[in-house]
Design an enzyme around this catalytic site. Sequence first.
Site: not given
Length: 389
Positions: A253, A293
């Site tokens: 921490s 497409r």
Amino acid sequence: MTDLLWPGAQRAGGTFSDTAFLAAMVRVEEAWLTVLGSPLPLEELVGEDDLAALALGAEDSGNPVVGLAALLRERSGEHRLHRGLTSQDVVDSALMVLLRDTVDRVQRQVLQQVAALEALAQEHRRTLMAGRTLTQHAVPTTFGLKAAGWLTAVLDAWDDLAALSFPVQLGGAAGTMAAAVEAGIDPVAARLRLATTLGLAPTGPWHTTRRPVTRVGDALVACTDGWGRIANDVLTLSRPEIGELSEAVGGGSSTMPHKQNPVLAVLLRRASLTTPQLAATLHTAAADQADERAAGAWHAEWSTLQTLARRVLVAATQATDLIGSLRVDPKRMRATAEAAADDLRAEQRSLAAPGHHEPLGDYLGAADVFIDEVRDRARLVLAASGRTP
């Protein structure tokens, strides 16, 4: 590649980077020249120095292939380059090459996890612990059976990965290969040779049928589903008030010197919470295909696949590290189970009472049988992959 917003991103290295994608597209163009009978090495003609210009030009055409083909044609002097292909043939085939390589790397990690979990299930098959359902004590179980459950999830993911196929894309402008046929090229033979050269599967055009993409996405997410399940157990059981599991090297921490955070489990859970949405994007794009497409739906896949592939590969190595170095505290597990014995055996007593007999045995049921079933499955996978169980 580094990413301050995705700790651990460097574990994926150059996988699916812009440089890797460029190289894969060049491989496709080079393989196609071989099919056309004009073999020519192209890999030295473009490189990282060209990425900025190609990326800038891609906005004008909607994809990077137009600029790449022009650049390769200019630098090689080969006028046949890209003839008979379309942009989607190059992009899709290149993506399949990258996905195949990514999945191969993930599979190697998964095999290590299978071996480690198989051993863990065996080692702790008699390690008594409290079974928990809906966060509460339920009945007795063993840590070996819990590890077998983890192993099942990883094996399920392995099955999905092993079943994948990576098809070449070759269809020309609208999936008919008309330009190639017009040039006198046998479309079936050309497809087979292109696929073989790239190490992909020869299939028909799949321009707007996107299951090859969603199938890979689903298999990759199955991995993070399994790892997330493991991570959640580690996060729960490593809480100080439980203390049954811990990571070998916890994270610190910035302000609290006593902290040993289960960082790998935290990062694995992060992956499991974020990859399903990426697969959902792929499915959304697949459902939005139109004509021969797609406009936009196809384009939505590229970055999504890049992010998904890299995140899963990062998570794969983190899962291997977590499983391989996990610390198990059998004494703490047994102490918790014994302290909660009255609750853990409540169901057993309720079943024994109508028969007017005392509860018999340890109330672990068929735990050993289920462990062995999963271990047998794991050993088959390891043996088939050339690894000693």
